[in-house]
Design a protein around this motif. Structure first.
Motif, PDB file in Angstrom:
ATOM      1  N   SER A 275       0.824  -1.214   0.000  1.00 59.60           N
ATOM      2  CA  SER A 275       0.000   0.000   0.000  1.00 59.60           C
ATOM      3  C   SER A 275       0.861   1.269   0.000  1.00 59.60           C
ATOM      4  O   SER A 275       0.793   2.081   0.901  1.00 59.60           O
TER       5      SER A 275
ATOM      6  N   ASP B 279      -4.236   0.657  -6.848  1.00 57.58           N
ATOM      7  CA  ASP B 279      -5.205  -0.425  -6.624  1.00 57.58           C
ATOM      8  C   ASP B 279      -4.835  -1.255  -5.402  1.00 57.58           C
ATOM      9  O   ASP B 279      -5.704  -1.790  -4.705  1.00 57.58           O
TER      10      ASP B 279
ATOM     11  N   GLU C 134      -6.096   0.628  -2.355  1.00 60.04           N
ATOM     12  CA  GLU C 134      -7.541   0.418  -2.213  1.00 60.04           C
ATOM     13  C   GLU C 134      -7.831  -0.998  -1.681  1.00 60.04           C
ATOM     14  O   GLU C 134      -8.713  -1.198  -0.840  1.00 60.04           O
ATOM     15  N   LYS C 135      -7.075  -1.962  -2.189  1.00 62.98           N
ATOM     16  CA  LYS C 135      -7.277  -3.352  -1.746  1.00 62.98           C
ATOM     17  C   LYS C 135      -6.984  -3.483  -0.241  1.00 62.98           C
ATOM     18  O   LYS C 135      -7.669  -4.224   0.481  1.00 62.98           O
TER      19      LYS C 135
ATOM     20  N   LEU D 236     -15.662   2.031   3.926  1.00 62.01           N
ATOM     21  CA  LEU D 236     -14.593   2.641   3.132  1.00 62.01           C
ATOM     22  C   LEU D 236     -15.178   3.879   2.468  1.00 62.01           C
ATOM     23  O   LEU D 236     -16.246   3.787   1.839  1.00 62.01           O
TER      24      LEU D 236
ATOM     25  N   ALA E   8     -14.418   6.788  -0.271  1.00 60.52           N
ATOM     26  CA  ALA E   8     -13.499   7.251  -1.318  1.00 60.52           C
ATOM     27  C   ALA E   8     -13.197   8.735  -1.106  1.00 60.52           C
ATOM     28  O   ALA E   8     -14.023   9.480  -0.574  1.00 60.52           O
TER      29      ALA E   8
ATOM     30  N   HIS F 165      -6.621   8.497  -1.663  1.00 63.22           N
ATOM     31  CA  HIS F 165      -6.875   7.119  -1.274  1.00 63.22           C
ATOM     32  C   HIS F 165      -8.008   7.058  -0.240  1.00 63.22           C
ATOM     33  O   HIS F 165      -8.262   8.029   0.465  1.00 63.22           O
ATOM     34  N   PRO F 166      -8.670   5.900  -0.128  1.00 63.13           N
ATOM     35  CA  PRO F 166      -9.853   5.802   0.751  1.00 63.13           C
ATOM     36  C   PRO F 166      -9.505   5.987   2.229  1.00 63.13           C
ATOM     37  O   PRO F 166      -8.383   5.711   2.657  1.00 63.13           O
TER      38      PRO F 166
END
Lengths: 461, 461
Positions: free
Chosen positions: B27, B36, B39-40, B59, B61, B65-66
């Motif tokens: 991350s 991605d 986010e994962k 989560l 947005a 990033h979230p």
């Protein structure tokens, strides 16, 4: 002399055509890609000198680019003039800024545009054409003339001092004459009698052995940038005098005669400053701009770097800060002595938390030519003969190391009789040279040969 | 509490396995190529929080990033703790210096090696596991717990302040708890109550409108590097105090109790200096190294550049010199006020030959947390319960801007209870975290929940 002058006047147009041919050769000395072109230029000059009737003309290979020498023997009883010039040129970059290609000479108005047109192919070629005028009219010049033309001036003249040492006897002469300087201004002829020298050093201050986080260490670990800045900031006092101990000890003071000559020069300070976008000058207290920029020693930081210099913010407490510092010197300051004085001063001010690294990159002595010599008198009279007015005697702020080399190795003074202008854009795109000045230079050199033969003959022979 | 502590002890090995799974997700927030994966990671945390039995876990947005939020509702009458952490990590470069791949966690001895193992995935995961211990034993934690986990801490937290503003009501709590700091030393537990703030500026001095030849102009045109160096050099006096007018006006002085606490810390100055290759410190007169590096304001030049910085010598008198300067601030210095004071000071010292450009890049306020609060008392007692000794209360020299954001926007103090060590190599290759400290942190958080419920309940409810 009249015959030679008339010859030069009649052949003026062909002389320019020949110079154009010389300028098409891209003799860029600093870039190895041009090495064969530099050699070709040297060979062209040897051929040309041979065709003029030189007693000898030769190319000598060096570790770098060749040195061209030639001799025009006139008579053992006659004085001898040693001509120095350089046939290499600066790189033409940035090419995009040239209005015509740098090695395709073109005449626009009264100016010839090409790399090297002024610096120094155009000016050295004046000497060849003055010799041609004598050879084709009286069969020999009125003085013995030796020429030494190097191909490494624009990249440090690495081979020249050794060559001069090795060929001391052959180079024996009464005076050196060099046309590689500018006139004081358009219509204001001048002869340069003073050059500044140089001490150039690189210094570093190292504190911690790596870059640190300023949050963790800031406040307790001294910062090398701050410390180096403090040192550099203290190298001048409030009078803008240099504070290095002993810096001025050996300086030859300006005489009141020199100061009067400088004050009489048609120098427009406001225009000079405006041209570089500055409204106010900053000189050593008690000295005019011209004095300070040509005849007083200086200290400038030429570069500084340390820490994080990218975009945005990085909170680094750097390990090291570095600077390049150069001092323009005047006679009789010794470059190594000045470096030692700066080093001692910096060592004394280096915080106990840091290590100073000090490296001298190069040095050159300042030069003052005797303005009362026969050769200077002959040169002044020659220039006056061309321009109708006595040339100013000027000092310039830059360095021409070969002048100090000739003095040190051969014991010879140099007469710096140049016909460039500061506006000729040497070292820049669109370098050019005035065809009027090219012709005037040839005339002045012819006159100098005759006058110096007369005056030195009556003085010394 | 005993049940929860026993549960955590029994499940310790699985907790580590789960952390390893979290650490395999790269991350890296600053590099768009990893978007991605960031986010994962956020989604993994939401799933994990849901599985733990969170009342809500979501989560959100953002432009970047979230942000992950979760709520463990225990009872309206109970106090509420807001946990902050960040699930993003620093880039792993330089990869070649890692002994094992940064996103393939490996246990060597008692240490878990992986990017993020300490900063901050390992530390935020302790809070999740403490909550699990409560959920699986008593069905709910003894206090209400809200979590806010961001994914942009390592690239500037651009979305966070806006998110806090927008969700003020949801984020309402009694105290913030953050595990993103270090213990004072191995075996020396500590709670951080003071953080420095920051004013970061970039400045330039411009003299002539282009680089000039130092031979032609040196001596008469003031050099921007020399002038900027003089300014920076004068920003400290001989006592290493900062000379900017009014710089210290708002500084909250250290109390004698604070100074005694600092002096009692097991801080080995000689070892601390030796580790960075420096033999002598340099502090503001009258302050110890620890005081100067954590609780006094500083001024450091973080970067400087100007003129020629390549190989060898170039005799340039530069048009411009630039520097990045940052000041670590202490309460109650205001970052913008300090920038204005520095700008006024520099403007007054800018030579009439130059123009000053001054730009503030960013600012953050210093923080002092009330050490007499119930939450601080509960945290101290929780840590003492784990380590058998009272934790030191310490100030650190860096900044955690979110602490000031929570104070400014929500009016909440933060308890900075961290279990890292300065030797954990966060932001460097081979980042690691001690499995002992991971378990101790979980235990301390469980204890804190119980103690704070008791102490806040008897005090305030």
């Amino acid at each position: 002399m009249k015959k030679a002058l008339d010859y030069a006047a009649v052949k003026a147009s062909r002389f320019v055509d020949e110079l154009i041919e010389l300028l098409t050769l891209p003799s860029v000395s600093t870039d190895p890609a041009y090495a064969d072109k530099v050699e070709k230029t040297a060979a062209w000059l040897v051929d040309h000198l041979g065709a003029l009737g030189a007693t000898s003309a030769r190319l000598t290979a060096t570790q770098g680019h060749p040195i061209v020498t030639a001799h025009f023997q006139a008579g053992d009883a006659l004085p001898t003039v040693l001509v120095y010039g350089h046939y290499d040129v600066q790189p033409p970059d940035p090419l995009a800024l040239w209005e015509s290609p740098p090695f395709e000479p073109v005449i626009k108005g009264s100016q010839l545009y090409a790399r090297g047109s002024c610096d120094d192919k155009g000016q050295l070629f004046m000497h060849l054409k003055a010799l041609e005028a004598w050879m084709r009219t009286t069969g020999r010049p009125p003085v013995n003339v030796k020429l030494i033309l190097e191909g490494e001036e624009e990249c440090g003249s690495a081979s020249l001092p050794g060559f001069i040492e090795e060929h001391k006897e052959w180079l024996d002469a009464d005076v050196v004459i060099i046309s590689d300087t500018s006139m004081f201004a358009s219509g204001v002829p001048s002869i340069t009698y003073g050059l500044r020298g140089m001490t150039y050093v690189e210094v570093s201050l190292t504190g911690p052995d790596r870059d640190l986080h300023s949050g963790t260490y800031g406040g307790a670990i001294e910062n090398p940038i701050n410390a180096l800045a403090r040192m550099i900031g203290n190298m001048h006092d409030a009078d803008h005098r240099i504070t290095i101990d002993g810096f001025y000890d050996e300086v030859v003071a300006l005489t009141s005669a020199e100061r009067q000559e400088m004050a009489a020069l048609p120098f427009d300070v406001a225009a000079w400053l405006k041209e570089v976008g500055v409204s106010v000058s900053r000189t050593e207290r008690g000295y005019s701009e011209l004095e300070a920029a040509t005849a007083r020693p200086t200290l400038d930081c030429n570069g500084i770097w340390g820490g994080y210099i990218g975009e945005g913010a990085k909170t680094v407490l750097p390990s090291r800060a570095s600077a390049k510092i150069s001092m323009r010197l005047v006679p009789n300051q010794n470059p190594k002595d000045i470096a030692a004085k700066l080093q001692a001063w910096m060592e004394a001010k280096t915080p106990p938390t840091m290590r100073l690294d000090f490296r001298m990159i190069h040095g050159a002595e300042g030069v003052l030519v005797d303005t009362d010599s026969t050769a200077m008198a002959a040169a002044a009279k020659a220039v006056e003969g061309v321009y109708g007015c006595r040339p100013f005697l000027v000092r310039i702020g830059g360095s021409i190391p070969v002048v100090a080399d000739f003095k040190r190795i051969l014991g010879l003074d140099s007469v710096l009789m140049g016909f460039g202008l500061d506006s000729d854009a040497i070292h820049s795109p669109n370098e050019h040279f005035g065809l009027d000045r090219f012709a005037e230079g040839i005339e002045a050199i012819i006159r100098f040969h005759a006058l110096y033969a007369d005056m030195a003959g009556s003085d010394e022979h």
